[in-house]
Write a protein that holds these residues in place. Structure first.
Motif, PDB file in Angstrom:
ATOM      1  N   VAL B 366      28.359  76.247  36.912  1.00 60.31           N
ATOM      2  CA  VAL B 366      28.534  74.865  36.421  1.00 60.31           C
ATOM      3  C   VAL B 366      29.962  74.383  36.698  1.00 60.31           C
ATOM      4  O   VAL B 366      30.168  73.440  37.217  1.00 60.31           O
ATOM      5  N   TRP B 367      30.754  75.586  36.276  1.00 55.04           N
ATOM      6  CA  TRP B 367      32.312  74.999  36.550  1.00 55.04           C
ATOM      7  C   TRP B 367      32.576  74.916  37.941  1.00 55.04           C
ATOM      8  O   TRP B 367      33.259  74.098  38.413  1.00 55.04           O
ATOM      9  N   ALA B 368      31.944  75.869  38.793  1.00 58.93           N
ATOM     10  CA  ALA B 368      32.451  75.571  40.217  1.00 58.93           C
ATOM     11  C   ALA B 368      31.780  74.724  41.020  1.00 58.93           C
ATOM     12  O   ALA B 368      32.424  73.799  41.627  1.00 58.93           O
ATOM     13  N   LEU B 369      30.619  74.104  40.662  1.00 60.53           N
ATOM     14  CA  LEU B 369      29.952  72.906  41.053  1.00 60.53           C
ATOM     15  C   LEU B 369      30.748  71.749  40.606  1.00 60.53           C
ATOM     16  O   LEU B 369      30.989  70.575  41.600  1.00 60.53           O
ATOM     17  N   ASP B 370      30.926  71.954  39.156  1.00 60.98           N
ATOM     18  CA  ASP B 370      31.886  70.530  38.863  1.00 60.98           C
ATOM     19  C   ASP B 370      33.087  70.396  39.726  1.00 60.98           C
ATOM     20  O   ASP B 370      33.302  69.183  40.086  1.00 60.98           O
ATOM     21  N   PHE B 371      33.573  71.445  39.619  1.00 58.53           N
ATOM     22  CA  PHE B 371      35.059  71.485  40.752  1.00 58.53           C
ATOM     23  C   PHE B 371      34.761  70.874  42.202  1.00 58.53           C
ATOM     24  O   PHE B 371      35.534  70.010  42.288  1.00 58.53           O
ATOM     25  N   LEU B 372      33.770  71.517  42.578  1.00 55.16           N
ATOM     26  CA  LEU B 372      33.514  70.982  44.024  1.00 55.16           C
ATOM     27  C   LEU B 372      33.073  69.675  44.024  1.00 55.16           C
ATOM     28  O   LEU B 372      33.523  68.970  44.810  1.00 55.16           O
ATOM     29  N   SER B 373      32.310  69.131  43.292  1.00 54.23           N
ATOM     30  CA  SER B 373      31.717  67.800  43.446  1.00 54.23           C
ATOM     31  C   SER B 373      32.721  66.962  43.166  1.00 54.23           C
ATOM     32  O   SER B 373      32.915  65.699  43.950  1.00 54.23           O
ATOM     33  N   ALA B 374      33.766  67.206  42.033  1.00 53.02           N
ATOM     34  CA  ALA B 374      34.959  66.190  41.941  1.00 53.02           C
ATOM     35  C   ALA B 374      35.720  66.218  43.139  1.00 53.02           C
ATOM     36  O   ALA B 374      36.215  65.155  43.706  1.00 53.02           O
ATOM     37  N   GLU B 375      35.978  67.464  43.763  1.00 51.36           N
ATOM     38  CA  GLU B 375      36.940  67.431  45.061  1.00 51.36           C
ATOM     39  C   GLU B 375      35.957  66.607  46.017  1.00 51.36           C
ATOM     40  O   GLU B 375      36.751  65.901  46.804  1.00 51.36           O
ATOM     41  N   ALA B 376      34.922  66.943  46.195  1.00 51.05           N
ATOM     42  CA  ALA B 376      34.147  66.229  47.332  1.00 51.05           C
ATOM     43  C   ALA B 376      34.411  64.641  47.332  1.00 51.05           C
ATOM     44  O   ALA B 376      34.365  63.884  47.997  1.00 51.05           O
ATOM     45  N   ARG B 377      34.247  64.268  45.690  1.00 47.18           N
ATOM     46  CA  ARG B 377      34.101  62.961  45.641  1.00 47.18           C
ATOM     47  C   ARG B 377      35.392  62.263  45.891  1.00 47.18           C
ATOM     48  O   ARG B 377      35.555  61.103  46.297  1.00 47.18           O
ATOM     49  N   LYS B 378      36.486  62.873  45.387  1.00 51.29           N
ATOM     50  CA  LYS B 378      37.785  62.428  45.726  1.00 51.29           C
ATOM     51  C   LYS B 378      37.999  62.195  47.161  1.00 51.29           C
ATOM     52  O   LYS B 378      38.634  61.341  47.581  1.00 51.29           O
ATOM     53  N   ARG B 379      37.600  62.955  47.998  1.00 51.56           N
ATOM     54  CA  ARG B 379      37.712  62.720  49.583  1.00 51.56           C
ATOM     55  C   ARG B 379      36.983  61.507  50.056  1.00 51.56           C
ATOM     56  O   ARG B 379      37.103  61.252  51.169  1.00 51.56           O
TER      57      ARG B 379
END
Ligand SMILES: Nc1ncnc2c1ncn2[C@@H]1O[C@H](COP(=O)(O)OP(=O)(O)OP(=O)(O)O)[C@@H](O)[C@H]1O
Ligand SMILES: [Mg+2]
Lengths: 257, 381
Positions: B366-379
């Motif tokens: 959950v933590w990893a996906l949270d981080f990844l999705s936030a990063e992806a959305r920032k981009r």
């Protein structure tokens, strides 16, 4: 020749934006529509290509009754009428070249265009249009990476793709500074003079009207209050069109322009 | 008049306060918060928590080696075994015995402090366990063994003494628990991925139909608009847990398909709503401009609408995948399969170390996906 006959537009809100407006535009004219904000200029221009449905009245283009056209006929009419907007109305995230090509959609093969496939001629035509407005080097930039003046030139290039016989320009320079205003209007003037495209353009500043218009139509509260040559707009006429406090508006306009 | 209204105001205020207090008293009585128990029963958790917090994720592979020594019972019934010349070796003293007698077995040159399993290998190849011992610091062990009658020589074939040494050596290996947890986690993540994909595919057309600026035109358009809107609102009001339970009843508990079905509906409903709001908030200018070129409706949507909504759609979809992973762990609890189901099974079976591994996996993913999705959305902006 474009004939507007008894054109009336009542919005669903009850606002009467145009009231029984009639006039004619000969081929090759540069007709400028003036009037206060809310006088119905945008409504009038959009009724001509039926982006807004007129409530009553007729619009005749040569032998064609635009107001009576069905959806398919309307698309064929629209593709011969270029339109330029105050806010440029580009797809900001798309490339400049894509924005220009979209002006060709009325001619393109519908299926190919939906797949983003464009013929070599169309691509060439798009580059020529961009060259004509002097921004061929920006073809692959995103539209929102361009300055306001450049974006409006993309808007003109998009209209050029339609090989239009008529261009509707709704305050094309109102969001640009005065120097840019001239450069944009000069492109429209060139189209008018050299390609013989009829131009119907709404403008705010009176000095621009004097400089570019071959004829003027003035609206006030949706009613046509003047039709004639630019030089005929004297002080009294001006007050009639713009109201009693209009002095300052003109002074500023002349000064800035 | 003013006095009266003031009295009324105070009265109203009193009634509202009384209602709030009553609601609180009621909720305390219903939920029965028991802080004393929280403290008193804490020692009970002490037995569980260490297990929960020490999930066995990796094990060392044990290297086992075997060596044997023939031991004739009684003496003379067969050849006595010879101790090895070098390396670990076994010595029996005496080298043979009659049934019932005892003898000493000594091992030398074994790995120090190694676990050793001692057994008889009977003539018919059956194994008979004797004892488990360990070598000392010098790699030596010695013990007394009784020559059992069952180990007697048969048809000239003697029984052997067998020594199995196992050393916790070699590479760290994922434990069976870890393998199970990873598999279950994969099920959950892919359940969420599958559900997000299908939900998105269904939500895209629905969102256009439910967007006022695209559909709300003419009688037919308005009808479609209202039907789609209502449909999305109705399916949005269903709880994923309730749906997962119902689907699990149909397709079987622990079947990930139940979870996927429930998630698809949840995803369709919420993405349909989010997408349609995104479509409604686009700049109408380009639509107007492209319509004015004589383009047809499909062309207007593809050239005027789609480029404007792509970033939003992608970002919402990634975000929802993230949400779906969380929901699907919970859905698993009610039989939706995946890590949630694994966790509920482990808890029900009092396997707290397994449960701990599952919890750890959930937190990490959950933590990893949270981080990844936030990063992806920032981009994407
Ligand atoms: N979609 C609409 N619905 C209801 N009323 C509208 C709508 N569009 C314009 N109007 C009203 O119709 C009148 C004419 O508007 P229009 O936009 O044609 O004026 P305009 O001359 O172009 O003004 P501006 O110089 O501000 O652009 C105004 O009173 C306006 O409020
Ligand atoms: Mg306007």
């Amino acid at each position: 020749m474009l004939r507007i006959e008894n054109l009336t537009k009542v919005y669903p809100t009850g606002t009467v934006a145009l009231k029984d407006v009639s006039f004619q535009v000969e081929d090759g004219e540069f007709l400028v529509v003036i009037g206060l904000s809310g006088s119905g200029k945008s409504t009038l221009l959009r009724c001509i290509n039926r982006l807004i449905e007129p409530t009553s009245g007729r619009i005749l283009w040569d032998d064609i009754d635009i107001t009576a056209a069905n959806a398919q006929q309307l698309r064929l009419i629209r593709r011969q009428i270029g339109m330029v907007f105050q806010q440029f109305n580009l797809v900001k995230r798309s490339k400049v070249i894509t924005n220009v090509l979209s002006g060709r959609l009325g001619y393109a093969n519908p299926w190919a265009s939906l797949l983003g496939i464009w013929s070599h001629e169309d691509r060439q035509r798009a580059m020529q249009a961009l060259e004509r407005v002097g921004i061929a080097d920006k073809a692959n930039n995103r539209a929102d990476a361009l300055s306001g003046g450049q974006q409006q030139r993309v808007g003109i290039a998009r209209a050029l793709m339609q090989e239009p016989r008529l261009i509707l320009a709704d305050e094309p320079v109102a969001s640009l500074d005065p120097v840019l205003a001239h450069s944009i209007l000069q492109y429209l003037e060139a189209l008018n003079r050299t390609d013989g495209v009829t131009v119907i353009c709404s403008l705010h500043f009176l000095d621009l009207v004097h400089r570019y218009a071959t004829r003027v139509v003035a609206l006030k509260d949706g009613v046509k209050v003047f039709e004639g040559l630019p030089k005929e707009i004297d002080r009294a006429r001006f007050k009639e069109i713009y109201g009693e406090e209009a002095e300052e508006v003109r002074a500023t306009a002349v000064e800035v322009g | 008049m003013t006095n009266l209204s003031r009295v009324l105001r105070i009265l109203l205020w009193l009634v509202v306060s009384a209602a709030i207090i009553a609601a609180f008293i009621l909720s305390v009585r219903v939920t029965q918060p028991d802080f004393i128990k929280l403290v008193v029963a804490a020692p009970k958790a002490r037995q569980i928590l260490p297990q929960l917090f020490s999930p066995e994720l990796f094990v060392r592979q044990a290297i086992t080696s075997t060596m044997s020594l023939a031991f004739p019972i009684p003496c003379g019934s067969a050849e006595v075994g010879q101790p090895a010349e070098s390396g670990p070796r076994l010595l029996a003293q005496p080298p043979c015995a009659s049934a019932g007698e005892t003898f000493r077995l000594r091992g030398e040159n074994f790995p120090p402090n190694a676990g050793i399993k001692l057994s008889w290998r009977l003539p018919d190849q059956r194994a008979l366990s004797i004892k488990r011992i360990a070598t000392d610091g010098n790699g030596v062990f010695e013990l007394e063994i009784q020559a059992r009658p069952i180990a007697a020589t048969k048809d000239g074939k003697p029984s052997s003494l067998e020594v199995e040494t196992s050393l916790p050596e070699g590479a760290l290996r994922p434990s069976p628990t870890l393998t199970e947890v990873v598999n279950a986690m994969f099920v959950t993540v892919f359940m969420a991925l599958l559900a997000t994909t299908f939900g998105t595919i269904i939500a895209i057309p629905l969102s256009f139909l439910a967007a006022r600026n695209i559909t709300y035109r003419g009688v037919l358009g308005k009808t479609v608009y209202f039907i789609t809107r209502s449909f999305l609102n109705i399916i949005r009001s269903y709880e994923p847990l309730v749906m997962a339970t119902i689907f699990a009843l149909i397709v079987g508990f622990g079947n990930p398909f139940a979870g996927v079905l429930a998630l698809v509906i949840v995803t369709t409903a919420s993405l349909g709503k989010m997408f349609s709001e995104s479509v409604e908030s686009i700049d109408p200018g380009p639509i107007e401009a492209i319509t004015a070129t004589g383009a047809n409706r499909a062309q207007v949507i593809l050239y005027g609408v789609v480029p404007q909504i792509i970033p939003d759609f992608l970002s919402f979809t990634i975000y929802h995948w993230d949400i779906n992973v969380r929901i699907s762990t919970i859905i698993g609890f009610v039989g939706g399969g995946g890590i949630g189901y694994f966790l509920s099974q482990a808890i029900n079976a009092f396997q707290y170390s397994k449960a701990g591994a599952a919890l750890l996996a959930i937190i990490l993913v959950v933590w990893a996906l949270d981080f990844l999705s936030a990063e992806a959305r920032k981009r994407l902006t």
